[in-house]
Design a protein around this motif. Structure first.
Motif, PDB file in Angstrom:
ATOM      1  N   LYS A  38       0.831  -1.205   0.000  1.00  0.00           N
ATOM      2  CA  LYS A  38       0.000   0.000   0.000  1.00  0.00           C
ATOM      3  C   LYS A  38       0.866   1.255   0.000  1.00  0.00           C
ATOM      4  O   LYS A  38       0.541   2.246  -0.656  1.00  0.00           O
ATOM      5  CB  LYS A  38      -0.926  -0.003   1.219  1.00  0.00           C
ATOM      6  N   GLN A  39       1.971   1.206   0.736  1.00  0.00           N
ATOM      7  CA  GLN A  39       2.905   2.330   0.710  1.00  0.00           C
ATOM      8  C   GLN A  39       3.436   2.548  -0.701  1.00  0.00           C
ATOM      9  O   GLN A  39       3.490   3.679  -1.193  1.00  0.00           O
ATOM     10  CB  GLN A  39       4.078   2.057   1.648  1.00  0.00           C
ATOM     11  N   PHE A  40       3.853   1.450  -1.321  1.00  0.00           N
ATOM     12  CA  PHE A  40       4.397   1.548  -2.673  1.00  0.00           C
ATOM     13  C   PHE A  40       3.382   2.154  -3.628  1.00  0.00           C
ATOM     14  O   PHE A  40       3.704   3.059  -4.408  1.00  0.00           O
ATOM     15  CB  PHE A  40       4.824   0.158  -3.159  1.00  0.00           C
ATOM     16  N   MET A  41       2.154   1.687  -3.584  1.00  0.00           N
ATOM     17  CA  MET A  41       1.131   2.188  -4.491  1.00  0.00           C
ATOM     18  C   MET A  41       0.805   3.650  -4.216  1.00  0.00           C
ATOM     19  O   MET A  41       0.514   4.417  -5.133  1.00  0.00           O
ATOM     20  CB  MET A  41      -0.130   1.327  -4.377  1.00  0.00           C
ATOM     21  N   ASN A 167      15.417   8.471  -6.185  1.00  0.00           N
ATOM     22  CA  ASN A 167      16.220   7.816  -7.217  1.00  0.00           C
ATOM     23  C   ASN A 167      16.228   6.306  -7.016  1.00  0.00           C
ATOM     24  O   ASN A 167      16.060   5.527  -7.967  1.00  0.00           O
ATOM     25  CB  ASN A 167      17.642   8.367  -7.185  1.00  0.00           C
ATOM     26  N   THR A 168      16.407   5.886  -5.761  1.00  0.00           N
ATOM     27  CA  THR A 168      16.381   4.455  -5.460  1.00  0.00           C
ATOM     28  C   THR A 168      15.004   3.866  -5.746  1.00  0.00           C
ATOM     29  O   THR A 168      14.878   2.767  -6.299  1.00  0.00           O
ATOM     30  CB  THR A 168      16.752   4.216  -3.988  1.00  0.00           C
ATOM     31  N   PHE A 169      13.954   4.607  -5.381  1.00  0.00           N
ATOM     32  CA  PHE A 169      12.582   4.117  -5.550  1.00  0.00           C
ATOM     33  C   PHE A 169      12.273   3.874  -7.026  1.00  0.00           C
ATOM     34  O   PHE A 169      11.787   2.802  -7.400  1.00  0.00           O
ATOM     35  CB  PHE A 169      11.600   5.130  -4.971  1.00  0.00           C
ATOM     36  N   THR A 170      12.549   4.854  -7.875  1.00  0.00           N
ATOM     37  CA  THR A 170      12.206   4.697  -9.294  1.00  0.00           C
ATOM     38  C   THR A 170      13.089   3.643  -9.959  1.00  0.00           C
ATOM     39  O   THR A 170      12.606   2.821 -10.745  1.00  0.00           O
ATOM     40  CB  THR A 170      12.338   6.036 -10.034  1.00  0.00           C
ATOM     41  N   GLY A 171      14.398   3.662  -9.628  1.00  0.00           N
ATOM     42  CA  GLY A 171      15.284   2.672 -10.228  1.00  0.00           C
ATOM     43  C   GLY A 171      14.945   1.256  -9.810  1.00  0.00           C
ATOM     44  O   GLY A 171      14.863   0.347 -10.650  1.00  0.00           O
ATOM     45  N   SER A 342      18.636  -6.570  -2.136  1.00  0.00           N
ATOM     46  CA  SER A 342      18.184  -5.305  -2.722  1.00  0.00           C
ATOM     47  C   SER A 342      16.714  -5.063  -2.449  1.00  0.00           C
ATOM     48  O   SER A 342      16.272  -3.914  -2.288  1.00  0.00           O
ATOM     49  CB  SER A 342      18.448  -5.300  -4.234  1.00  0.00           C
ATOM     50  N   LEU A 343      15.928  -6.149  -2.348  1.00  0.00           N
ATOM     51  CA  LEU A 343      14.513  -5.991  -2.041  1.00  0.00           C
ATOM     52  C   LEU A 343      14.313  -5.443  -0.632  1.00  0.00           C
ATOM     53  O   LEU A 343      13.436  -4.611  -0.390  1.00  0.00           O
ATOM     54  CB  LEU A 343      13.804  -7.339  -2.185  1.00  0.00           C
ATOM     55  N   SER A 344      15.137  -5.871   0.320  1.00  0.00           N
ATOM     56  CA  SER A 344      15.016  -5.367   1.687  1.00  0.00           C
ATOM     57  C   SER A 344      15.374  -3.883   1.760  1.00  0.00           C
ATOM     58  O   SER A 344      14.726  -3.113   2.480  1.00  0.00           O
ATOM     59  CB  SER A 344      15.901  -6.182   2.625  1.00  0.00           C
ATOM     60  N   ARG A 345      16.401  -3.465   1.010  1.00  0.00           N
ATOM     61  CA  ARG A 345      16.748  -2.035   0.968  1.00  0.00           C
ATOM     62  C   ARG A 345      15.629  -1.234   0.314  1.00  0.00           C
ATOM     63  O   ARG A 345      15.329  -0.106   0.713  1.00  0.00           O
ATOM     64  CB  ARG A 345      18.060  -1.826   0.218  1.00  0.00           C
ATOM     65  N   PHE A 346      15.030  -1.825  -0.700  1.00  0.00           N
ATOM     66  CA  PHE A 346      13.949  -1.159  -1.418  1.00  0.00           C
ATOM     67  C   PHE A 346      12.747  -0.921  -0.507  1.00  0.00           C
ATOM     68  O   PHE A 346      12.174   0.174  -0.482  1.00  0.00           O
ATOM     69  CB  PHE A 346      13.554  -2.010  -2.620  1.00  0.00           C
ATOM     70  N   VAL A 347      12.348  -1.939   0.251  1.00  0.00           N
ATOM     71  CA  VAL A 347      11.209  -1.795   1.164  1.00  0.00           C
ATOM     72  C   VAL A 347      11.501  -0.745   2.231  1.00  0.00           C
ATOM     73  O   VAL A 347      10.633   0.065   2.581  1.00  0.00           O
ATOM     74  CB  VAL A 347      10.861  -3.156   1.804  1.00  0.00           C
ATOM     75  N   PRO A 364      -2.767   9.423   1.665  1.00  0.00           N
ATOM     76  CA  PRO A 364      -3.431   8.750   2.791  1.00  0.00           C
ATOM     77  C   PRO A 364      -2.437   7.981   3.636  1.00  0.00           C
ATOM     78  O   PRO A 364      -1.475   7.400   3.138  1.00  0.00           O
ATOM     79  CB  PRO A 364      -4.427   7.811   2.099  1.00  0.00           C
ATOM     80  N   ALA A 365      -2.690   7.970   4.930  1.00  0.00           N
ATOM     81  CA  ALA A 365      -1.812   7.243   5.845  1.00  0.00           C
ATOM     82  C   ALA A 365      -2.007   5.750   5.669  1.00  0.00           C
ATOM     83  O   ALA A 365      -3.085   5.272   5.331  1.00  0.00           O
ATOM     84  CB  ALA A 365      -2.100   7.649   7.289  1.00  0.00           C
ATOM     85  N   ALA A 366      -0.935   5.013   5.882  1.00  0.00           N
ATOM     86  CA  ALA A 366      -0.989   3.545   5.852  1.00  0.00           C
ATOM     87  C   ALA A 366      -0.449   3.038   7.175  1.00  0.00           C
ATOM     88  O   ALA A 366       0.316   3.725   7.840  1.00  0.00           O
ATOM     89  CB  ALA A 366      -0.160   2.999   4.688  1.00  0.00           C
TER      90      ALA A 366
END
Length: 620
Positions: A38-41, A167-171, A342-347, A364-366
């Protein structure tokens, strides 16, 4: 100037103090969960549904098309590799050279497709980064959000979140989206190949990959994400400490404060070092797990197919083809295991970026609280709340601001942030054009806080503040802000362009006793680090030139002449008074009294009194 008679002096009964918020949401570290999705979206959706959605979906369609081509070419290469091996084993020359020619043709297409695919992937993530960065900057700089964040403690290092986390998020988002789609294509394409060779391999592969994925999530999920989250934050804190040292180098040098600064920097670095030590230990265990998981696949297909090859039921080339397909399918379904670090850093980065978006973009808050074990810190979306009734909450009262022709304050009760201390109670006054109000009182009584309330920076309290449009109100702090830009830009700041001629700008410098400045620094187009180039007194006079260039209806001065001698101070005040602008000043020197019409005396504990300047005398 007018003021209600009942407001001089202020009433003695203190205004009721709203109870400070002492309740915080239950805290836990970010995890691979529905909340993280939900945060990601919340951060990603606007790009795909907003004004750039056609470009976004078009680029994604192009990438998917390139990926389909690359996957098909990879299947063809594996097929022809098996064909060449079988031809060699059977000593069939024509079959072998035919397979070689076909392989070279496939490679002629595969190499440019591969290169263009990765180019488009990086170009797409860069395009997304620009759009998302501009969106966050719009929110960060609107409604003075950057000031609210700087004055509070909920969001740490917003600069790092905008410059690096986006930058990290989009990449990473682009990377994971494409490898997910690519893995899905590989799964479909190579599973068919593998199924045609050995159904036993397919069944074994499904069980093996599922066990490996769940094992990685259970053993390394929460610890790695938590440690990565705190590593990002502590590295940012360490960098911030070094920035503070550079920005305040002169003051620290005068104090000889190097030992204390070193101690603080050491503490920040040790926190980053200690957390990273824990992180690499956990990463070591993950590497052992990943390596064992992947290396076993080098021998498992051979073991499972050995009987078929040795008995002659299966060609050697088909076994090689099956091994390649096995590796491709395993890579597709063990996506999480292979990319867990890398997935853990991404989250962890999503968590920080979503927290910033809740403040600057009002997303909106999650349910995404985080905390270091035992730290007891606030969540990023903790906002001051007070109890209204059992089971309900309502936001605390805020000072109301409205636009009007004059500056007027009605029944103002002003508190420090979080309603910690009452500064002024039931203050009411109105300034007429040309009035000049001097605000004085003991240090810490709330003089500067009143200026912040007038400017709309502080809203903690009750009452109403009316002022002209903000472009007609100009603020002069004790230490003016100096951009690293041209001298012309300093004079016209905060405007980017001006209709004033260069001759007029030079005249303004003369009016503030800086007639030789332009010649000394190299002209109006000269660019310097003005905080280092000019003394504090010169910076204060240059700030007065900004007022004369802008000609606002109200000027607010917070100790704006503290570094000037009496002659320069008198000249600048007289120049402002002659322009007919309304002045609001904070000052402690009796010499400035003659430049004002009224005095607002802040007495502390919320009490105040209003005097005519002619009747007021400074104590002592």
């Amino acid at each position: 100037m007018t003021t209600p008679a009942a407001a001089i002096p202020g009433p003695s009964a203190p205004a009721p103090l709203p109870p400070p918020d002492t309740k915080h949401r239950r805290q836990r570290p970010p995890t691979l969960s529905l909340a993280a999705w939900k945060q990601f979206m919340g951060v990603a959706r606007p790009y795909w549904a907003g004004d750039k959605k056609r470009t976004a979906w078009g680029l994604l369609a192009l990438l998917i098309g390139l990926m389909v081509c690359e996957t098909q070419l990879a299947v063809m290469l594996i097929d022809k590799t098996g064909e060449m091996t079988s031809a060699l084993a059977a000593k069939q020359a024509d079959r072998f050279w035919s397979a070689v020619r076909t392989t070279l043709v496939v490679l002629a297409f595969a190499v440019p497709v591969y290169a263009f695919y990765y180019y488009m992937r990086d170009a797409f993530s860069n395009h997304w980064r620009r759009w998302l960065t501009y969106r966050f900057l719009d929110g960060y700089l609107s409604e003075r959000k950057y000031y609210e964040i700087g004055a509070g403690s909920d969001i740490d290092n917003p600069d790092q979140r905008i410059s690096e986390d986006i930058n990290t998020f989009t990449g990473r988002s682009t990377h994971f989206l494409l490898i997910f789609l690519g893995s899905l294509m590989q799964l479909v394409a190579f599973s068919a190949v593998l199924w045609s060779i050995s159904k036993t391999l397919v069944a074994f592969l499904a069980v093996y990959a599922l066990l490996g994925t769940f094992g990685a999530l259970y053993l390394f999920g929460a610890p790695l994400i938590r440690l990565n989250f705190w590593q990002i934050r502590r590295e940012a804190d360490f960098r911030f400490g070094l920035m503070r040292l550079r920005e305040n180098a002169e003051s620290i040098a005068f104090y000889s404060g190097e030992p204390q600064e070193r101690a603080q920097i050491d503490n920040r670095f040790e926190a980053a070092f200690t957390n990273y030590a824990r992180l690499i230990k956990k990463q070591r265990s993950l590497n052992l797990y990943q390596r064992s998981f992947s290396q076993l696949t080098l021998v498992l297909p051979s073991i499972l197919l050995a009987n078929g090859v040795l008995s002659g039921e299966l060609e050697v080339g088909r076994a090689i083809q099956a091994a390649g397909a096995f590796a491709a399918v395993l890579g597709a379904i063990s996506l999480i295991v292979d990319n867990f670090e890398s997935l853990s850093r991404f989250v962890a980065g999503i968590d920080r970026l979503h927290a910033l978006s809740q403040v600057v973009l009002k997303t909106p808050a999650a349910p995404t609280p985080w905390a270091e074990p035992g730290a007891g810190g606030k969540t990023a979306d903790d906002l001051p709340m007070r109890d209204a009734s059992p089971g309900t909450t309502e936001p605390p009262p805020q000072i109301i601001t409205r636009i009007g022709d004059t500056l007027a304050i009605e029944d103002l009760c002003l508190y420090t942030p979080q309603f910690g201390r009452l500064l002024v109670r039931d203050l009411s006054l109105q300034l007429q054009p040309g009035d000049a109000l001097l605000i004085t009182g003991p240090s810490g009584s709330g003089k500067s806080s009143i200026l912040r309330a007038i400017a709309g920076l502080w809203r903690t309290g009750t009452g109403t503040v009316q002022h002209p449009p903000l472009q007609d109100v100009f603020f002069l702090p004790q230490r003016p802000y100096m951009q690293i830009d041209t001298l012309r830009s300093q004079i016209i700041y905060p405007s980017r362009q001006t209709g004033l001629s260069d001759e007029r700008l030079l005249e303004l410098l003369q009016e503030v006793q800086l007639e030789s400045l332009a010649e000394r620094v190299g002209g109006l187009n000269a660019s310097h680090d003005w905080e280092k180039q000019l003394s504090i007194g010169e910076q204060q006079r240059l700030a007065f030139a900004r007022v004369l260039a802008r000609q606002p209806s109200i000027v607010i001065l917070d100790e704006a002449t503290s570094a000037l001698d009496s002659a320069n101070e008198t000249a600048l005040y007289e120049r402002l008074r002659a322009s007919g602008t309304t002045l609001i000043s904070i000052a402690h020197r009796p010499a400035v009294l003659k430049h004002h019409t009224h005095v607002l005396e802040i007495k502390g504990e919320g009490a105040w009194a209003l005097h005519a300047a002619a009747d007021f005398r400074f104590d002592g």
